[in-house]
Structure formats: C-alpha cells, structure tokens
Scaffold this active site. Structure first.
Site, PDB file in Angstrom:
ATOM      1  N   ASP A  79      29.188  -8.192 103.349  1.00 31.38           N
ATOM      2  CA  ASP A  79      29.956  -7.713 102.422  1.00 31.38           C
ATOM      3  C   ASP A  79      31.250  -8.126 102.055  1.00 31.38           C
ATOM      4  O   ASP A  79      31.421  -9.032 101.190  1.00 31.38           O
ATOM      5  CB  ASP A  79      29.877  -6.152 102.687  1.00 31.38           C
ATOM      6  CG  ASP A  79      30.242  -5.221 101.564  1.00 31.38           C
ATOM      7  OD1 ASP A  79      30.452  -5.656 100.378  1.00 31.38           O
ATOM      8  OD2 ASP A  79      30.542  -4.053 101.740  1.00 31.38           O
ATOM      9  N   ASP A  80      32.463  -7.755 102.883  1.00 29.81           N
ATOM     10  CA  ASP A  80      33.777  -8.311 102.864  1.00 29.81           C
ATOM     11  C   ASP A  80      34.103  -8.897 104.174  1.00 29.81           C
ATOM     12  O   ASP A  80      34.889  -8.183 105.089  1.00 29.81           O
ATOM     13  CB  ASP A  80      34.634  -7.307 102.355  1.00 29.81           C
ATOM     14  CG  ASP A  80      34.277  -6.977 101.176  1.00 29.81           C
ATOM     15  OD1 ASP A  80      34.419  -7.394 100.153  1.00 29.81           O
ATOM     16  OD2 ASP A  80      33.626  -5.804 100.819  1.00 29.81           O
ATOM     17  N   HIS A 135      24.615 -10.412  99.742  1.00 29.94           N
ATOM     18  CA  HIS A 135      25.712  -9.520  99.426  1.00 29.94           C
ATOM     19  C   HIS A 135      26.984  -9.563  99.926  1.00 29.94           C
ATOM     20  O   HIS A 135      27.266  -9.430 101.365  1.00 29.94           O
ATOM     21  CB  HIS A 135      25.203  -7.685  99.909  1.00 29.94           C
ATOM     22  CG  HIS A 135      25.986  -6.658  99.525  1.00 29.94           C
ATOM     23  ND1 HIS A 135      25.640  -5.542  99.669  1.00 29.94           N
ATOM     24  CD2 HIS A 135      27.528  -6.683  99.193  1.00 29.94           C
ATOM     25  CE1 HIS A 135      26.955  -4.707  99.171  1.00 29.94           C
ATOM     26  NE2 HIS A 135      27.856  -5.293  98.948  1.00 29.94           N
ATOM     27  N   HIS A 153      31.172 -10.545  98.686  1.00 28.63           N
ATOM     28  CA  HIS A 153      32.212 -10.742  97.689  1.00 28.63           C
ATOM     29  C   HIS A 153      33.142 -11.807  98.255  1.00 28.63           C
ATOM     30  O   HIS A 153      33.869 -11.689  99.170  1.00 28.63           O
ATOM     31  CB  HIS A 153      33.036  -9.443  97.665  1.00 28.63           C
ATOM     32  CG  HIS A 153      32.251  -8.277  97.419  1.00 28.63           C
ATOM     33  ND1 HIS A 153      31.970  -7.624  96.120  1.00 28.63           N
ATOM     34  CD2 HIS A 153      31.339  -7.417  98.171  1.00 28.63           C
ATOM     35  CE1 HIS A 153      31.226  -6.414  96.060  1.00 28.63           C
ATOM     36  NE2 HIS A 153      30.870  -6.506  97.412  1.00 28.63           N
ATOM     37  N   HIS A 155      25.986  -1.971  93.126  1.00 33.80           N
ATOM     38  CA  HIS A 155      26.229  -1.099  94.320  1.00 33.80           C
ATOM     39  C   HIS A 155      26.020   0.298  93.820  1.00 33.80           C
ATOM     40  O   HIS A 155      26.376   0.877  92.850  1.00 33.80           O
ATOM     41  CB  HIS A 155      27.835  -1.062  94.715  1.00 33.80           C
ATOM     42  CG  HIS A 155      28.258  -2.442  95.324  1.00 33.80           C
ATOM     43  ND1 HIS A 155      27.950  -3.655  94.699  1.00 33.80           N
ATOM     44  CD2 HIS A 155      28.770  -2.549  96.462  1.00 33.80           C
ATOM     45  CE1 HIS A 155      28.465  -4.471  95.639  1.00 33.80           C
ATOM     46  NE2 HIS A 155      29.159  -4.029  96.573  1.00 33.80           N
ATOM     47  N   GLU A 200      26.504   3.964  98.370  1.00 32.59           N
ATOM     48  CA  GLU A 200      27.332   3.584  99.373  1.00 32.59           C
ATOM     49  C   GLU A 200      28.184   4.813  99.711  1.00 32.59           C
ATOM     50  O   GLU A 200      28.212   5.468 100.858  1.00 32.59           O
ATOM     51  CB  GLU A 200      28.260   2.346  99.005  1.00 32.59           C
ATOM     52  CG  GLU A 200      29.195   1.824 100.222  1.00 32.59           C
ATOM     53  CD  GLU A 200      30.232   0.732  99.577  1.00 32.59           C
ATOM     54  OE1 GLU A 200      30.598   0.602  98.466  1.00 32.59           O
ATOM     55  OE2 GLU A 200      30.801   0.158 100.406  1.00 32.59           O
TER      56      GLU A 200
END
Ligand code: ADE
Ligand code: ZN
Length: 338
Positions: free
Chosen positions: A278-279, A17, A19, A197, A200
């Site tokens: 994630d980011d 996961h 991005h 997703h 969340e």
C-alpha cells in the site's frame, strides 16, 4: 532464518497495490525538500516517523498529501520510483503494478507529463537494469468531483498507451464508486483496466458498486466484504482479486490487532487475495515485511504463502504467457522448499 521467512524472501512475487507517493521515505522527503526549497513542518527524520500514528484513513491521507508536496521535478519522480524498485529487488518483487495520483500533483502546479515521465523513465530503467517488469495505474482522487477526474483522464490521453488502467483512491466514506461511473465508463471505452479501493473503511455496498457499476478487474482492500456473505459468494464465483494490505490495515485501524487479520478467513472462503504494501514508507514496510507480519501474528503457513504469491501473478495484468512463466518459477521454488 526461519524457513517461512526464507521462503518469503526467495519467492519471486508480484505487487499489485502500491501507491508510488506512499513509498516516499522520510530521508528522501528531507532530501527533496532541501533540493526544492520546500519548508517541512518537521525538525528531522525522527519527527516525521513520530508523526506517523494514525487513527483512521483520513489521518494518514493528510500527511500523505503534505509529504508529496516535495515532489516537483521529473528527476524527483524518477528518484522516488527508482528507490522503490531497489526495494523490489531486495524483496524479490519481479513485477509491480504501481498507482500514481496525478491530481495530487497537478493541483499544485506540477505538470502531468513531469509526473508521468519521471516515473516512467525509472520503470524503464528498472526493467533494463533490474529485470523488474511494471505497469502504471492512474488513480482518481475520490474526495474530488467527477469533473476533475474526467479532466484528468483527458490530460492523460497522450500517455494512455503507457497506462494499463485506472483506479480510485483517497477518502472512501461519503465518496462511493457510483460517483465515478462516467469516468470509469470512459476509461473502459478507451481499453483501460479498472480497479478501485473499496471496503477499506467503506461498507460492502461500495464493493458491490465497484464490481457491478464500475466493472472493476480487481478490488483494492475489500476487507469489509466479509460482512456480507452473499457478496463474498459473488466475489468467489467471479474469482475477483482482492489486493489486501496487512500493515496498512493495522496502521489505519481497519484491524485492531494483526492477530485478528482476516487473511486466513479470506483464503478459506476461497477469495482470490494477494498481499501488498500500500504505502510502505508510512506503514512500516515493504511486501516481505507484510508477509512476515502475517507469519508472526497469524502463523501464516507455507501453503498459504504459496497461494498468496501465486495469486499475485494470476491477478496481475501481465499477458497470459508471462504469468505462466512466473507461476512456473513459483512452483520450482515450492518444490525446492518441501
Ligand atoms: N491513497 C494512498 N493510500 C491509500 C489507501 N490505503 N486508501 C485510500 N487511498 C489511499
Ligand atoms: Zn491503497
């Protein structure tokens, strides 16, 4: 170094996961802005970092979409992906399944092929030069309508043999998985894996919709599933992977404090959870940072670390034989770190 930090550093891991646009570090944002003649609303790198204070998912997404506007050429996407792969090597991430958001680029006039080939060439180079295997997952932006997602799937047609699956990301609340039923059905018909997703910021009902309606292979995040014991029981029964992102959860106020992160509860309930970044450029770190934050805040133990890492390979879209090779390597490390 603390033995658990050492174990985390040394274990081969998979990331499921992440991005790719969220791995754009402020330094590269400035470099690409200069290269492409883009004006940024920040004076310097420090000002960018200072702006990364979010109250919710939307706060972050506003900066995320603005940040990605510096990505314009195939070389830009290659450089972005190559920089992430260097971090993978540093963290001993040996397999990664990355998300990309084509609509965030095609809406600005950047061709799908430019985005795709830039990322792809870096991933090929990552496998050849660093021995890191990878897959690409095309995410649909859920704040846009389903027609846009359907057009994007059509645009992706010539590249589908190099895309393992589709995902669903961006603003969750008000955009339930059911809004994307047709495009996920079409993706399934084309033999693509499906992830979304869910849970969340959105309610447990969205997780149910993703599982029962979109027939996903994994849930990204899934934190709010814990509010619904019957849903948890169903997720455990079907061994549904949840790709959890601790530092993202903290930065986006999904958890108030890392000490309150539910990772242990999830493991104890028997959920198939993994740890991901994630980011990473926006949330303060890559995979090992996320593991270390859990060690620090909730005293994550050796067995828990090993379970989470094993889960990352088991939940991957690698062929069974490759998963088995990675799992054997994890077991070898486990024995060495008794
Ligand atoms: N896009 C990038 N990161 C995201 C996240 N954490 N949730 C939803 N959409 C995203
Ligand atoms: Zn995400």
């Amino acid at each position: 170094m603390d033995t658990r930090r050492q174990l985390i550093a040394d274990l081969p891991k998979a990331e499921l996961h992440m991005h790719i646009e969220g791995s754009l570090e402020p330094e590269m944002m400035f470099e690409l802005a200069q290269r492409n003649g883009v004006d940024l609303p920040y004076a310097d790198v420090e000002a960018v970092r200072a702006a990364y204070s979010f109250d919710c998912l939307q706060d972050f997404l506003d900066l995320y979409y603005r940040g990605m506007s510096v990505l314009q050429t195939e070389q830009d996407f290659h450089d972005l992906t190559w920089a992430y792969l260097q971090r993978c090597r540093h963290d001993n991430v040996v397999h990664t399944e990355i998300f990309f958001d084509p609509q965030g680029h095609t809406s600005r006039g950047v061709a799908f092929a430019t985005v795709f080939e830039g990322i792809w060439s870096a991933l090929l180079r990552g496998e050849a030069e660093l021995g890191i295997t990878s897959r690409m997952i095309l995410c649909f932006l859920r704040h846009l309508d389903e027609e846009d997602a359907l057009r994007t799937l059509d645009e992706a047609e010539p590249f589908l043999d190099r895309i393992i699956g589709v995902g669903l990301d961006s603003s969750e609340v008000g955009h339930p998985p059911s809004k994307f039923q047709r495009v996920f059905d079409q993706a399934g018909d084309r033999g693509l894996k499906r992830v979304a997703h869910a849970g969340e910021e959105g309610p447990p009902e969205y997780v149910r919709e993703a599982v029962e309606g979109l027939r996903v292979d994994r849930i990204d995040h899934g934190n709010r599933s814990l509010e619904d014991p019957a849903l948890v029981e169903a997720l455990v029964k079907m061994n549904m992977p949840l790709t959890v992102c601790p530092q993202s959860n903290l930065r986006l106020a999904v958890v108030k404090d890392m000490a309150e992160h539910p990772i242990r509860r999830m493991l104890e309930l028997g959920l198939h959870v993994t740890v991901n970044s994630d980011d990473p450029a926006y949330f303060g770190g890559y995979v090992n940072d996320n593991f270390n934050a859990l060690v620090e805040a909730v005293d994550l133990g050796r067995e828990e670390i090993l379970t989470l890492v094993r889960n990352s390979f088991e939940a991957s879209f690698l062929p069974e034989v490759e998963r088995a090779v990675h799992l054997a390597a994890v077991d070898e490390h486990a024995t060495a770190y008794q």
